[in-house]
Design a protein around this motif. Structure first.
Motif, PDB file in Angstrom:
ATOM      1  N   ALA A 212      69.663  32.656-156.443  1.00  0.00           N
ATOM      2  CA  ALA A 212      68.666  33.728-156.492  1.00  0.00           C
ATOM      3  C   ALA A 212      68.646  34.528-155.200  1.00  0.00           C
ATOM      4  N   SER A 213      69.432  34.106-154.232  1.00  0.00           N
ATOM      5  CA  SER A 213      69.382  34.757-152.928  1.00  0.00           C
ATOM      6  C   SER A 213      70.686  34.486-152.180  1.00  0.00           C
ATOM      7  N   GLU A 214      70.994  35.367-151.240  1.00  0.00           N
ATOM      8  CA  GLU A 214      72.212  35.186-150.445  1.00  0.00           C
ATOM      9  C   GLU A 214      71.934  35.588-149.015  1.00  0.00           C
ATOM     10  N   LYS A 215      72.612  34.924-148.080  1.00  0.00           N
ATOM     11  CA  LYS A 215      72.477  35.358-146.690  1.00  0.00           C
ATOM     12  C   LYS A 215      73.282  36.647-146.487  1.00  0.00           C
ATOM     13  N   VAL A 216      72.985  37.321-145.395  1.00  0.00           N
ATOM     14  CA  VAL A 216      73.578  38.639-145.123  1.00  0.00           C
ATOM     15  C   VAL A 216      74.585  38.505-143.973  1.00  0.00           C
ATOM     16  N   TYR A 217      75.748  39.096-144.171  1.00  0.00           N
ATOM     17  CA  TYR A 217      76.882  38.953-143.263  1.00  0.00           C
ATOM     18  C   TYR A 217      76.886  40.086-142.230  1.00  0.00           C
ATOM     19  N   VAL A 218      76.898  39.737-140.951  1.00  0.00           N
ATOM     20  CA  VAL A 218      76.998  40.748-139.884  1.00  0.00           C
ATOM     21  C   VAL A 218      77.879  40.190-138.771  1.00  0.00           C
ATOM     22  N   SER A 327      89.253  42.458-118.922  1.00  0.00           N
ATOM     23  CA  SER A 327      88.310  42.440-120.043  1.00  0.00           C
ATOM     24  C   SER A 327      88.403  41.105-120.781  1.00  0.00           C
ATOM     25  N   ALA A 328      87.321  40.800-121.478  1.00  0.00           N
ATOM     26  CA  ALA A 328      87.314  39.632-122.366  1.00  0.00           C
ATOM     27  C   ALA A 328      86.435  39.980-123.557  1.00  0.00           C
ATOM     28  N   LYS A 329      86.778  39.410-124.687  1.00  0.00           N
ATOM     29  CA  LYS A 329      86.047  39.764-125.901  1.00  0.00           C
ATOM     30  C   LYS A 329      85.911  38.548-126.821  1.00  0.00           C
ATOM     31  N   ALA A 330      84.733  38.413-127.398  1.00  0.00           N
ATOM     32  CA  ALA A 330      84.520  37.354-128.386  1.00  0.00           C
ATOM     33  C   ALA A 330      83.929  37.979-129.638  1.00  0.00           C
ATOM     34  N   ILE A 331      84.314  37.448-130.783  1.00  0.00           N
ATOM     35  CA  ILE A 331      83.700  37.862-132.044  1.00  0.00           C
ATOM     36  C   ILE A 331      82.637  36.829-132.408  1.00  0.00           C
ATOM     37  N   VAL A 332      81.454  37.341-132.736  1.00  0.00           N
ATOM     38  CA  VAL A 332      80.362  36.461-133.139  1.00  0.00           C
ATOM     39  C   VAL A 332      79.947  36.842-134.552  1.00  0.00           C
ATOM     40  N   ASN A 333      80.066  35.889-135.460  1.00  0.00           N
ATOM     41  CA  ASN A 333      79.728  36.145-136.860  1.00  0.00           C
ATOM     42  C   ASN A 333      78.345  35.569-137.179  1.00  0.00           C
ATOM     43  N   CYS A 334      77.483  36.427-137.723  1.00  0.00           N
ATOM     44  CA  CYS A 334      76.110  36.014-138.033  1.00  0.00           C
ATOM     45  C   CYS A 334      75.893  36.005-139.538  1.00  0.00           C
ATOM     46  N   ARG A 335      75.077  35.059-139.997  1.00  0.00           N
ATOM     47  CA  ARG A 335      74.632  34.999-141.396  1.00  0.00           C
ATOM     48  C   ARG A 335      73.113  35.028-141.353  1.00  0.00           C
ATOM     49  N   ALA A 370      68.013  41.542-150.837  1.00  0.00           N
ATOM     50  CA  ALA A 370      66.709  40.909-151.035  1.00  0.00           C
ATOM     51  C   ALA A 370      66.826  39.830-152.104  1.00  0.00           C
ATOM     52  N   PRO A 371      66.166  38.686-151.929  1.00  0.00           N
ATOM     53  CA  PRO A 371      66.226  37.642-152.949  1.00  0.00           C
ATOM     54  C   PRO A 371      65.686  38.162-154.275  1.00  0.00           C
ATOM     55  N   SER A 372      66.265  37.669-155.369  1.00  0.00           N
ATOM     56  CA  SER A 372      65.705  38.013-156.682  1.00  0.00           C
ATOM     57  C   SER A 372      64.494  37.116-156.924  1.00  0.00           C
ATOM     58  N   PRO A 373      63.411  37.680-157.458  1.00  0.00           N
ATOM     59  CA  PRO A 373      62.198  36.878-157.645  1.00  0.00           C
ATOM     60  C   PRO A 373      62.434  35.749-158.645  1.00  0.00           C
ATOM     61  N   LEU A 374      61.789  34.608-158.411  1.00  0.00           N
ATOM     62  CA  LEU A 374      61.904  33.484-159.355  1.00  0.00           C
ATOM     63  C   LEU A 374      60.958  33.758-160.522  1.00  0.00           C
ATOM     64  N   ASP A 375      61.309  34.803-161.246  1.00  0.00           N
ATOM     65  CA  ASP A 375      60.510  35.375-162.313  1.00  0.00           C
ATOM     66  C   ASP A 375      60.453  34.422-163.522  1.00  0.00           C
ATOM     67  N   PRO A 397      66.642  26.381-157.393  1.00  0.00           N
ATOM     68  CA  PRO A 397      66.954  27.722-156.872  1.00  0.00           C
ATOM     69  C   PRO A 397      67.816  27.597-155.623  1.00  0.00           C
ATOM     70  N   LEU A 398      68.829  28.445-155.510  1.00  0.00           N
ATOM     71  CA  LEU A 398      69.774  28.328-154.397  1.00  0.00           C
ATOM     72  C   LEU A 398      69.857  29.630-153.610  1.00  0.00           C
ATOM     73  N   MET A 399      70.041  29.481-152.294  1.00  0.00           N
ATOM     74  CA  MET A 399      70.387  30.635-151.466  1.00  0.00           C
ATOM     75  C   MET A 399      71.810  30.406-150.968  1.00  0.00           C
ATOM     76  N   GLY A 400      72.722  31.265-151.332  1.00  0.00           N
ATOM     77  CA  GLY A 400      74.109  31.107-150.925  1.00  0.00           C
ATOM     78  C   GLY A 400      74.305  31.515-149.474  1.00  0.00           C
ATOM     79  N   SER A 401      75.191  30.788-148.769  1.00  0.00           N
ATOM     80  CA  SER A 401      75.473  31.217-147.397  1.00  0.00           C
ATOM     81  C   SER A 401      76.585  32.262-147.399  1.00  0.00           C
ATOM     82  N   GLY A 402      77.248  32.455-148.537  1.00  0.00           N
ATOM     83  CA  GLY A 402      78.228  33.529-148.674  1.00  0.00           C
ATOM     84  C   GLY A 402      77.687  34.590-149.624  1.00  0.00           C
TER      85      GLY A 402
END
Ligand SMILES: [Zn+2]
Length: 459
Positions: A212-218, A327-335, A370-375, A397-402
């Protein structure tokens, strides 16, 4: 209370709903044929083609009596066709949309113990790329549409099936394209998609999951600059050390715990399935106990359900062995939790780094979901049917991490639920991996479950 409710359901269910027709051999054969046909059409992004698969399903539907106007294959590109088919209802209530993606991730013959593009039945399982992700649902939707047509079932609302391209990657996401170009064809009151499914533990049914819900990828790029120099004369300031210091601070930081309707219900219900201290902690977390959430956070999967996470995934810096890095660079992935703002998460990262020398740049902009309501109109029938099919097994009810295509549907205002009644082992998910498989008995259970569920939701 719970006991009384279950008892009442058990008494009422057979009266309210006639038993589904039993699964006869012809239906089994039809569904297996469709499944085999879809598995054996290569739909990978590299050399595959979803149009061939979409056309093959269109041929079957037309042969079953669907008028050509209600069976269309459309797409932005000859290799990326999507199928949209419609079983007409008796009213103009908004349709129910059934979505499954036709494309699959790559699979190399040498990595598998069987040919990934052949449906193989062995030891009680169906093997092949896409058997679980997502061609089981695709075949079941088509088989059930043909069954409804054959038995003359007229739903109240239209039932629309969309089998789509590029969920796994590629540049022509079918759901997104259909929403932009042919919204009228797939517009619906709500959708059923992947992202749920039942879980087994050593063959025992734990729960029937509803996504019913998923995390958001940034993703962010963290970078440092320095004037550099000769490595024989090091200085205190150094691009690599500066970035490393920042990353160490980030590694120790945790975003706050925040539950939503979906995850709170998840922990509440899981506390009744789990045992011992984990069960107690889950019950306490659902009530907001910080000590319990700290203990539960030690399990990575639960931690990811409770909070936004950001983690370093790539690192580069310097350009020669004997030169101070410029220079130095790191990639940081957020959910992100669905309610979190990406701007605020970025501000938090900047605060945690506490170093104006580290730049925090956007790699991609978030697509909020936005999560879908548990209608009750949707969850009610799912719970009732789960209890009829598998008495005592809870709906979770599940919230996916992907992310799945439900992201696009939810953003377009079409609540989407991942539900299939397709059970698989909790610790043996092979989607995207080698020797992907689905239990034969579980496959036909899912066929029956979705047959009845869609009928009820559309009636
Ligand atoms: Zn999938």
């Amino acid at each position: 209370m719970l006991f009384r409710r279950v008892l009442l359901l058990a008494i009422l269910a057979p009266m309210l709903n006639a038993a589904p027709p039993p699964l006869d051999d012809a239906t089994r054969r039809l569904t297996r044929d469709i499944y085999k046909q879809l598995i054996e059409i290569n739909t990978t992004d590299s050399i595959g083609n979803t149009t061939t698969a979409a056309e093959a399903m269109a041929v079957r539907l037309r042969a079953a009596g669907f008028p050509p106007a209600d069976v269309q294959v459309l797409g932005p590109n000859p290799r990326k066709g999507n199928l949209v088919a419609r079983l007409r209802g008796s009213t103009n209530q908004k349709p129910i949309l059934l979505v499954a993606h036709l494309d699959v991730v790559e699979a190399k013959r040498e990595d598998w113990s069987l040919d990934p593009f052949k449906l193989t039945e062995q030891d009680g399982y169906y093997y092949g790329r896409g058997t679980s992700d997502d061609k089981a649902m695709a075949s079941i939707f088509i088989a059930n549409l043909i069954r409804y047509k054959k038995e003359g079932f007229v739903p109240k609302r239209d039932i629309v099936v969309a089998l789509t391209a590029d969920e796994e990657g590629g540049n022509f996401n079918g759901v997104s394209w259909l929403l932009t170009e042919h919204r009228d064809l797939i517009d619906a009151a709500f959708a059923i998609n992947e992202g749920g499914g039942g879980r087994l533990k050593d063959g025992r049914r734990l729960y029937n999951g509803v996504g019913a819900s998923e995390k958001v990828y940034v993703t962010f790029a963290l970078s440092t600059q320095n004037k550099g120099g000769h490595s024989s004369v090091p200085r205190a300031d150094n691009a690599i050390y500066e970035l490393a210091d920042g990353l160490t601070k980030l590694a120790k930081f945790q975003f706050p715990v925040a539950l939503n309707e979906v995850t709170r219900t998840y922990f509440e219900r899981m506390s009744k399935i789990e045992e011992g201290p984990i069960a107690a902690d889950m019950a306490a977390v659902a009530k907001g106990d910080p000590a319990a959430s700290a203990r539960l956070s030690e399990t990575a999967a639960y931690n990811a359900l409770m909070r936004t996470t950001c983690v370093a995934t790539r690192l580069e810096g310097g350009h020669a062995d004997n030169v101070l890095p410029q220079s130095a660079k790191a990639i940081v992935n957020c959910r992100l939790l669905p309610a979190d703002s990406a701007d605020e998460v970025r501000n938090t990262i900047i605060k945690v780094l506490n170093d104006p020398g580290i730049e925090v740049a956007w790699i991609d902009r978030p697509k909020p979901s936005a999560p879908s309501p548990l209608d009750a109109a949707v969850m009610g029938p799912i719970e009732k049917m789960t209890n009829e099919f598998w008495p005592g097994v809870p709906v979770m009810p599940l919230m996916g991490s992907g992310a799945t295509d439900s992201l696009y549907l939810r953003n377009a205002g079409i609540p989407s639920y991942g539900v299939s009644g397709l059970f698989g082992e909790l610790n043996d998910s092979r989607a995207h991996g080698r020797d992907e498989r689905v239990g034969v008995a579980e496959f036909y259970d899912s066929l029956q479950f979705l047959y009845v569920l869609v009928k009820r939701l559309a009636s």
